[in-house]
Design an enzyme around this catalytic site. Structure first.
Site, PDB file in Angstrom:
ATOM      1  N   GLU A  99       0.850  -1.201   0.000  1.00 45.31           N
ATOM      2  CA  GLU A  99       0.000   0.000   0.000  1.00 45.31           C
ATOM      3  C   GLU A  99       0.880   1.244   0.000  1.00 45.31           C
ATOM      4  O   GLU A  99       1.896   1.287   0.687  1.00 45.31           O
ATOM      5  CB  GLU A  99      -0.887  -0.036   1.256  1.00 45.31           C
ATOM      6  CG  GLU A  99      -1.931   1.043   1.317  1.00 45.31           C
ATOM      7  CD  GLU A  99      -2.857   0.881   2.543  1.00 45.31           C
ATOM      8  OE1 GLU A  99      -3.299  -0.241   2.842  1.00 45.31           O
ATOM      9  OE2 GLU A  99      -3.113   1.897   3.196  1.00 45.31           O
ATOM     10  N   ASP A 101       0.311   5.312   0.553  1.00 48.57           N
ATOM     11  CA  ASP A 101      -0.758   6.191   1.051  1.00 48.57           C
ATOM     12  C   ASP A 101      -0.439   7.664   1.060  1.00 48.57           C
ATOM     13  O   ASP A 101       0.634   8.057   1.510  1.00 48.57           O
ATOM     14  CB  ASP A 101      -0.993   5.917   2.551  1.00 48.57           C
ATOM     15  CG  ASP A 101      -1.685   4.624   2.825  1.00 48.57           C
ATOM     16  OD1 ASP A 101      -2.512   4.225   2.021  1.00 48.57           O
ATOM     17  OD2 ASP A 101      -1.378   4.035   3.876  1.00 48.57           O
ATOM     18  N   GLU A 103      -2.814  10.638   2.871  1.00 48.18           N
ATOM     19  CA  GLU A 103      -4.078  10.932   3.545  1.00 48.18           C
ATOM     20  C   GLU A 103      -4.021  12.356   4.083  1.00 48.18           C
ATOM     21  O   GLU A 103      -3.021  12.757   4.683  1.00 48.18           O
ATOM     22  CB  GLU A 103      -4.300   9.974   4.717  1.00 48.18           C
ATOM     23  CG  GLU A 103      -4.576   8.558   4.273  1.00 48.18           C
ATOM     24  CD  GLU A 103      -4.961   7.675   5.449  1.00 48.18           C
ATOM     25  OE1 GLU A 103      -6.013   7.028   5.373  1.00 48.18           O
ATOM     26  OE2 GLU A 103      -4.216   7.644   6.442  1.00 48.18           O
TER      27      GLU A 103
END
Ligand SMILES: *[C@@H]1O[C@H](CO)[C@@H](O)[C@H](O)[C@H]1NC(C)=O
Length: 280
Positions: A99, A101, A103
């Site tokens: 993953e 990311d 955010e």
């Protein structure tokens, strides 16, 4: 001859941008949750996610990719966005997933957003780096880019490199190189932890909260179950290394805007910092 080299490099750079195909939300993504809270607008040029007390909303790329360059413009939830998280990430599936990311953690009116980044390899994350932005991300669209090739993962904000994760498989550090990933985005409620450690809750009287996405440009190797096809633009990002100008900008960002770096958090890793922290 040095200046000729520079001109050639600039031309190549321009070509690589022209070669990057601009997408369309209708053809590139599926809205996956939140019902009518998510809406594609402007002939597929924009997508809005909203969140109210009942639900947030989200979308994902139709395709899975094994390497690619993912560009997205985002205008974040304005005003009091405390408790909201706008996520933009790549992920594979399963317990040993990879993953990558980005955010965006909202905040009270006038207080700064936090850009939270992480890299998971084979199910293991704990590689957080957090940043402030050098602009108000709610006033206008800004471009957030994840470039992922066999050598490195690079995170860009408006074309400025902010973070890099190099392939150190030869030194025993897992790298996301075998699992195809999808691109995901969502707007969701994380009032328990997102803003000032959960002290500031979501103000539901301000709902619905809205984030707007535009100019989606996914240029990746589309995964077809056992092989991938990379498309004409791939040479530009597939072979991209870290240019010294990129690294200089990254140093500037990390010196001035980084607010958390797992590689500096010695208390968190009493057994020693993760191996990649001491590798160039
Ligand atoms: C919100 O603002 C406060 C005060 O400026 C700051 O300490 C915090 O890091 C900001 N971001 C989040 C996500 O809490």
């Amino acid at each position: 001859m040095a200046s000729f080299g520079k001109v050639a490099a600039l031309l190549l750079l321009l070509l690589s941008f022209c070669g990057a195909s601009m997408g369309n939300f209708w053809t590139d993504v599926d809205i996956t949750w939140g019902g009518s809270r998510a809406a594609i607008t402007n002939n597929g040029q924009q997508l809005q996610l909203s969140m109210d007390r009942t639900s947030g909303s989200g979308f994902q790329s139709k395709n899975e990719y094994l390497f690619g360059r993912f560009d997205m413009k985002i205008k974040l939830v304005p005003g009091n966005s405390a408790g909201t998280v706008t996520a933009y990430y790549l992920s594979s599936q399963g317990p040993t997933h990879d993953e990558i990311d980005m955010e965006f953690l909202g905040n009270e009116t006038g207080q700064p957003y936090t850009l939270h980044t992480n890299v998971y390899t084979q199910g293991k994350g704990n590689r957080e780096q957090q940043f402030r932005l050098w602009f108000d991300p709610t006033a206008d669209f800004h471009t957030y880019t994840i470039l992922w090739n066999p050598r490195l993962v690079m995170f860009y904000v408006d074309g400025t490199l902010i973070r890099m994760f190099r392939n150190h498989e030869s030194a025993g550090v897992a790298y996301p190189s075998r699992q195809a990933m999808r691109m995901y985005s969502s707007l969701w409620d994380a009032e328990d932890w997102a803003t000032q450690g959960g002290r500031v809750k979501t103000d539901w009287s301000k709902a619905p909260f809205v984030a707007t996405f535009g100019d989606i440009a996914i240029n990746g190797c589309v995964w077809k179950g056992s092989a991938s096809s990379c498309g004409a633009s791939s040479s530009s990002w597939m072979n991209q290394a870290a240019a010294s100008s990129d690294l200089q900008k990254m140093q500037w960002v990390q010196r001035n805007y980084m607010i958390y770096n797992y590689c500096k958090d010695v208390n968190r890793f009493p057994q020693g910092l993760p191996a990649e922290c001491s590798l160039a």
